[in-house]
Design an enzyme around this catalytic site. Structure first.
Site, PDB file in Angstrom:
ATOM      1  N   GLU A 149       0.962  -1.064   0.018  1.00 50.34           N
ATOM      2  CA  GLU A 149       0.035   0.133   0.001  1.00 50.34           C
ATOM      3  C   GLU A 149       1.137   1.162  -0.117  1.00 50.34           C
ATOM      4  O   GLU A 149       2.033   1.048   0.331  1.00 50.34           O
ATOM      5  CB  GLU A 149      -0.908  -0.083   1.266  1.00 50.34           C
ATOM      6  CG  GLU A 149      -1.601  -1.269   1.156  1.00 50.34           C
ATOM      7  CD  GLU A 149      -2.466  -1.031   2.469  1.00 50.34           C
ATOM      8  OE1 GLU A 149      -2.747  -0.317   3.237  1.00 50.34           O
ATOM      9  OE2 GLU A 149      -3.614  -2.168   2.540  1.00 50.34           O
ATOM     10  N   PRO A 150       0.442   2.436  -0.209  1.00 48.61           N
ATOM     11  CA  PRO A 150       1.048   3.679  -0.407  1.00 48.61           C
ATOM     12  C   PRO A 150       1.698   3.609   1.076  1.00 48.61           C
ATOM     13  O   PRO A 150       3.000   4.236   1.206  1.00 48.61           O
ATOM     14  CB  PRO A 150       0.162   4.872  -0.603  1.00 48.61           C
ATOM     15  CG  PRO A 150      -0.899   3.998  -1.384  1.00 48.61           C
ATOM     16  CD  PRO A 150      -1.138   2.496  -0.860  1.00 48.61           C
ATOM     17  N   GLY A 151       1.292   3.337   2.153  1.00 51.15           N
ATOM     18  CA  GLY A 151       1.745   3.796   3.592  1.00 51.15           C
ATOM     19  C   GLY A 151       2.504   2.345   4.173  1.00 51.15           C
ATOM     20  O   GLY A 151       3.006   2.299   5.113  1.00 51.15           O
ATOM     21  N   GLY A 153       4.954  -1.090   2.824  1.00 51.91           N
ATOM     22  CA  GLY A 153       5.549  -2.047   1.807  1.00 51.91           C
ATOM     23  C   GLY A 153       6.360  -3.204   2.470  1.00 51.91           C
ATOM     24  O   GLY A 153       5.633  -4.103   2.905  1.00 51.91           O
ATOM     25  N   ILE A 179       1.434  -2.720  -7.815  1.00 51.84           N
ATOM     26  CA  ILE A 179       0.606  -4.089  -8.017  1.00 51.84           C
ATOM     27  C   ILE A 179       0.974  -4.434  -9.441  1.00 51.84           C
ATOM     28  O   ILE A 179       0.319  -3.919 -10.403  1.00 51.84           O
ATOM     29  CB  ILE A 179      -0.838  -4.316  -7.833  1.00 51.84           C
ATOM     30  CG1 ILE A 179      -1.187  -3.716  -6.328  1.00 51.84           C
ATOM     31  CG2 ILE A 179      -1.236  -5.558  -7.785  1.00 51.84           C
ATOM     32  CD1 ILE A 179      -0.049  -4.287  -5.165  1.00 51.84           C
ATOM     33  N   GLU A 264       7.953 -16.733  -3.556  1.00 51.62           N
ATOM     34  CA  GLU A 264       8.324 -15.741  -4.578  1.00 51.62           C
ATOM     35  C   GLU A 264       9.646 -15.308  -4.348  1.00 51.62           C
ATOM     36  O   GLU A 264      10.139 -14.934  -5.426  1.00 51.62           O
ATOM     37  CB  GLU A 264       7.266 -14.401  -3.888  1.00 51.62           C
ATOM     38  CG  GLU A 264       7.569 -13.310  -4.698  1.00 51.62           C
ATOM     39  CD  GLU A 264       7.008 -11.940  -4.152  1.00 51.62           C
ATOM     40  OE1 GLU A 264       6.147 -12.192  -3.020  1.00 51.62           O
ATOM     41  OE2 GLU A 264       7.151 -10.834  -4.501  1.00 51.62           O
ATOM     42  N   THR A 387      13.053  -6.195   0.586  1.00 48.60           N
ATOM     43  CA  THR A 387      14.166  -5.814   0.156  1.00 48.60           C
ATOM     44  C   THR A 387      15.519  -6.372   0.502  1.00 48.60           C
ATOM     45  O   THR A 387      15.256  -7.178   1.722  1.00 48.60           O
ATOM     46  CB  THR A 387      14.260  -4.188   0.790  1.00 48.60           C
ATOM     47  OG1 THR A 387      14.092  -4.259   2.048  1.00 48.60           O
ATOM     48  CG2 THR A 387      12.891  -3.223   0.082  1.00 48.60           C
TER      49      THR A 387
HETATM   50  C1  LIG Z   1       7.848  -2.981 -10.127  1.00 47.79           C
HETATM   51  C2  LIG Z   1       7.573  -3.617  -8.805  1.00 47.79           C
HETATM   52  C3  LIG Z   1       6.505  -4.305  -8.789  1.00 47.79           C
HETATM   53  C4  LIG Z   1       5.789  -4.823  -7.470  1.00 47.79           C
HETATM   54  N1  LIG Z   1       4.945  -5.581  -7.495  1.00 47.79           N
HETATM   55  C5  LIG Z   1       4.196  -5.991  -6.580  1.00 47.79           C
HETATM   56  C6  LIG Z   1       2.880  -6.955  -6.330  1.00 47.79           C
HETATM   57  O1  LIG Z   1       2.583  -7.290  -7.432  1.00 47.79           O
HETATM   58  N2  LIG Z   1       2.394  -6.894  -5.086  1.00 47.79           N
HETATM   59  C7  LIG Z   1       2.619  -6.284  -4.086  1.00 47.79           C
HETATM   60  O2  LIG Z   1       2.024  -6.486  -3.216  1.00 47.79           O
HETATM   61  N3  LIG Z   1       3.751  -5.467  -4.003  1.00 47.79           N
HETATM   62  C8  LIG Z   1       4.569  -5.388  -5.240  1.00 47.79           C
HETATM   63  N4  LIG Z   1       5.667  -4.563  -5.166  1.00 47.79           N
HETATM   64  C9  LIG Z   1       5.840  -3.834  -3.963  1.00 47.79           C
HETATM   65  C10 LIG Z   1       7.171  -4.362  -3.379  1.00 47.79           C
HETATM   66  O3  LIG Z   1       7.088  -5.736  -2.708  1.00 47.79           O
HETATM   67  C11 LIG Z   1       7.697  -3.222  -2.249  1.00 47.79           C
HETATM   68  O4  LIG Z   1       8.137  -2.367  -3.013  1.00 47.79           O
HETATM   69  C12 LIG Z   1       8.686  -3.821  -1.413  1.00 47.79           C
HETATM   70  O5  LIG Z   1       8.201  -4.861  -0.430  1.00 47.79           O
HETATM   71  C13 LIG Z   1       9.336  -2.806  -0.567  1.00 47.79           C
HETATM   72  O6  LIG Z   1       8.389  -1.937   0.046  1.00 47.79           O
HETATM   73  P1  LIG Z   1       8.368  -0.257  -0.096  1.00 47.79           P
HETATM   74  O7  LIG Z   1       8.550   0.038  -1.627  1.00 47.79           O
HETATM   75  O8  LIG Z   1       7.203   0.314   0.489  1.00 47.79           O
HETATM   76  O9  LIG Z   1       9.697   0.390   0.687  1.00 47.79           O
HETATM   77  P2  LIG Z   1       9.715   0.815   2.258  1.00 47.79           P
HETATM   78  O10 LIG Z   1       9.174  -0.458   3.074  1.00 47.79           O
HETATM   79  O11 LIG Z   1       9.210   2.145   2.313  1.00 47.79           O
HETATM   80  O12 LIG Z   1      11.380   0.840   2.447  1.00 47.79           O
HETATM   81  C14 LIG Z   1      12.065   1.813   2.102  1.00 47.79           C
HETATM   82  C15 LIG Z   1      13.719   1.487   2.431  1.00 47.79           C
HETATM   83  O13 LIG Z   1      13.661   1.555   3.839  1.00 47.79           O
HETATM   84  C16 LIG Z   1      14.169   0.318   4.246  1.00 47.79           C
HETATM   85  N5  LIG Z   1      13.819  -0.366   5.448  1.00 47.79           N
HETATM   86  C17 LIG Z   1      12.415  -0.565   5.600  1.00 47.79           C
HETATM   87  N6  LIG Z   1      12.175  -1.089   6.911  1.00 47.79           N
HETATM   88  C18 LIG Z   1      13.491  -1.443   7.242  1.00 47.79           C
HETATM   89  C19 LIG Z   1      13.926  -2.069   8.690  1.00 47.79           C
HETATM   90  N7  LIG Z   1      13.331  -2.668   9.387  1.00 47.79           N
HETATM   91  N8  LIG Z   1      15.348  -2.126   8.467  1.00 47.79           N
HETATM   92  C20 LIG Z   1      16.250  -1.627   7.491  1.00 47.79           C
HETATM   93  N9  LIG Z   1      15.797  -1.151   6.552  1.00 47.79           N
HETATM   94  C21 LIG Z   1      14.487  -0.836   6.363  1.00 47.79           C
HETATM   95  C22 LIG Z   1      13.694  -0.822   2.986  1.00 47.79           C
HETATM   96  O14 LIG Z   1      14.818  -1.749   2.960  1.00 47.79           O
HETATM   97  C23 LIG Z   1      14.183   0.065   1.853  1.00 47.79           C
HETATM   98  O15 LIG Z   1      15.295   0.352   1.584  1.00 47.79           O
HETATM   99  C24 LIG Z   1       6.104  -3.960  -6.458  1.00 47.79           C
HETATM  100  C25 LIG Z   1       7.131  -3.123  -6.413  1.00 47.79           C
HETATM  101  C26 LIG Z   1       7.935  -2.739  -7.542  1.00 47.79           C
HETATM  102  C27 LIG Z   1       8.773  -1.936  -7.715  1.00 47.79           C
END
Ligand SMILES: Cc1cc2nc3c(=O)[nH]c(=O)nc-3n(C[C@H](O)[C@H](O)[C@H](O)COP(=O)(O)OP(=O)(O)OC[C@H]3O[C@@H](n4cnc5c(N)ncnc54)[C@H](O)[C@@H]3O)c2cc1C
Length: 401
Positions: A149-151, A153, A179, A264, A387
């Site tokens: 979600e936007p808020g 990940g 997604i 996955e 990540t």
């Molecule tokens: C092209 C693409 C396709 C995708 N497809 C899907 C899909 O089909 N379905 C779906 O549900 N999602 C999907 N995603 C989402 C993807 O799984 C998330 O982008 C990913 O899990 C990271 O979440 P975020 O982008 O919100 O980053 P954030 O959670 O905001 O993280 C930002 C940064 O902070 C770091 N961070 C966060 N928490 C911690 C911690 N505890 N300790 C250290 N570092 C931390 C992260 O590692 C990252 O570097 C997709 C994303 C992309 C870009």
């Protein structure tokens, strides 16, 4: 097994399947499938991939064509229209999709086969399997998985989309983002909160259909790579979802998420290990052909050392990934090994693409050679599906830290 396929038809004139010897857990049967898939990729996908990258979309026909030769249901039982295989067959498919010339195309197919339909098979009722899994295997309905979600990940427990219990079902309000297949999906396996608090004990999964009132695709997102795939932001406004679309048990959704993540992440590792092999093969070929200062660039030590390092990354990536796959396939606890495989292969795949780009010189920077595309696609690896930082957190816990 593999009824719809005519292996001989698809294997004519295809290069040898593996860059390396066949290793456990794969058998002769898997290598035969590999040849079949390789032929399909070479004839049906590869010739169009650059066009689809440019158009930022691949046609839905890809799903029906794959279904026609049984590739959408390799690991599912025949009673649902599958081929009666297992995860190893899907692993072969994933490795071969890395040769299609578009990370986005592989991702769109992978989201359908690898992350959205498995929970329906594993946790779904018979009725849900008939309504969603069967048409998905036939390529008639396209699936997506909606967690992010936007808020929220990385912190999946923090999702806010709320499903309020009402007579006969739920009313869902909220949004999802990033997604894969989100624009084209007929149904989305969607994570929702089913208690006000949400969190680990308050999440559930509902199957939302794109035709439901109040469901909309709010945005098709533009991306650095994975361009042929569609990535969407979805909005849910008072979407009524019947109770028969609850997937698995109410408030046990976190367990489903965790179960799904393993496969996955393994798929991502398989794809990246294979992508490194492809990159290595292309780079060796180029370095032997391209001349500078009176000899092939491969004869300059700096270049061949770089290629040697690429080979080490490709080989170790494949080794740790196949090790994790073997344990996963045997039903053993493979959390540590899958995490290592994901972590080891994703950044390495980007580094290998970057090394290839350097060896190709100016040509590597040009679209025509597809190295720049491979590098853009590979950059998603350390972010998607958990990540690198989250992988290190999981691994640290496994190490007792
Ligand atoms: C092209 C693409 C396709 C995708 N497809 C899907 C899909 O089909 N379905 C779906 O549900 N999602 C999907 N995603 C989402 C993807 O799984 C998330 O982008 C990913 O899990 C990271 O979440 P975020 O982008 O919100 O980053 P954030 O959670 O905001 O993280 C930002 C940064 O902070 C770091 N961070 C966060 N928490 C911690 C911690 N505890 N300790 C250290 N570092 C931390 C992260 O590692 C990252 O570097 C997709 C994303 C992309 C870009």
């Amino acid at each position: 097994m593999l009824h719809g396929m005519n292996a001989r038809e698809f294997t004519k004139g295809v290069p040898a399947a593996t860059g390396a010897r066949m290793l456990p857990p794969f058998t002769e049967e898997h290598e035969e499938l590999r040849q079949t898939v390789r032929r399909f990729v070479a004839t049906e996908l590869r010739p169009h991939s650059m066009q689809w990258e440019d158009e930022e979309w691949f046609p839905n026909e890809v799903f029906t064509k794959m279904a026609a030769v049984g590739l959408l249901g390799l690991k599912y039982p025949e009673e649902y229209g599958g081929q009666g295989g297992d995860h190893l067959h899907d692993a072969v498919l994933t490795e071969e999709l890395a040769r299609c010339g578009s990370g986005g195309l592989a991702a769109g197919i992978g989201a359908h086969i690898g992350i959205a339909t498995p929970p329906v098979f594993k946790f779904g009722t018979e009725d849900q399997k008939r309504r969603y899994l069967v048409p998905a295997i036939r390529g008639e309905k396209i699936a997506a998985l909606g967690i992010t979600e936007p808020g929220a990940g990385s912190d999946v427990a923090g999702i806010r989309t709320f499903a309020k219990k009402v007579d006969g079902g739920y009313v869902v309000n909220g949004s999802k983002t990033f997604i894969t297949n989100g624009v084209r999906a007929d149904f989305v396996v969607t994570a929702v909160k089913t208690t006000q608090e949400g969190g680990h004990h308050g999440l559930s999964f509902l199957i939302l259909e794109s035709s439901m009132e109040g469901y909309s695709v709010s945005k098709k997102l533009e991306k650095m790579g994975w361009r042929a795939s569609d990535t969407a932001e979805l909005a849910f406004q008072d979407v009524f979802v019947p109770e028969e679309n609850l997937l698995g048990e109410e408030n046990k959704g976190f367990y489903l998420i965790m179960a799904n993540f393993q496969w996955e992440r393994l798929l991502m590792a398989l794809g990246s290990a294979s992508a490194m092999q492809v990159m290595l093969e292309r780079t060796i070929q180029y370095a032997l052909e391209r001349e500078a200062f009176g000899r092939p660039i491969a004869r300059h030590q700096a270049i061949r050392h770089k290629i040697a390092e690429m080979a080490v990354k490709a080989e170790t990536g494949r080794a740790v990934t196949h090790n994790a796959l073997r344990l996963f396939h045997e039903g053993q606890d493979a959390l540590k090994e899958v995490t290592i495989a994901k972590l080891k292969t994703q950044r390495d795949a980007f580094d290998v693409a970057d090394d290839a780009l350097q060896v190709f010189g100016g040509a590597g920077y040009m679209k025509e050679y597809e190295i720049e595309r491979a590098a853009r696609d590979a950059r998603l690896g350390p972010i998607g599906g958990g990540t690198d930082e989250i992988m290190k957190e999981i691994l640290s816990k496994q190490l007792g830290l």
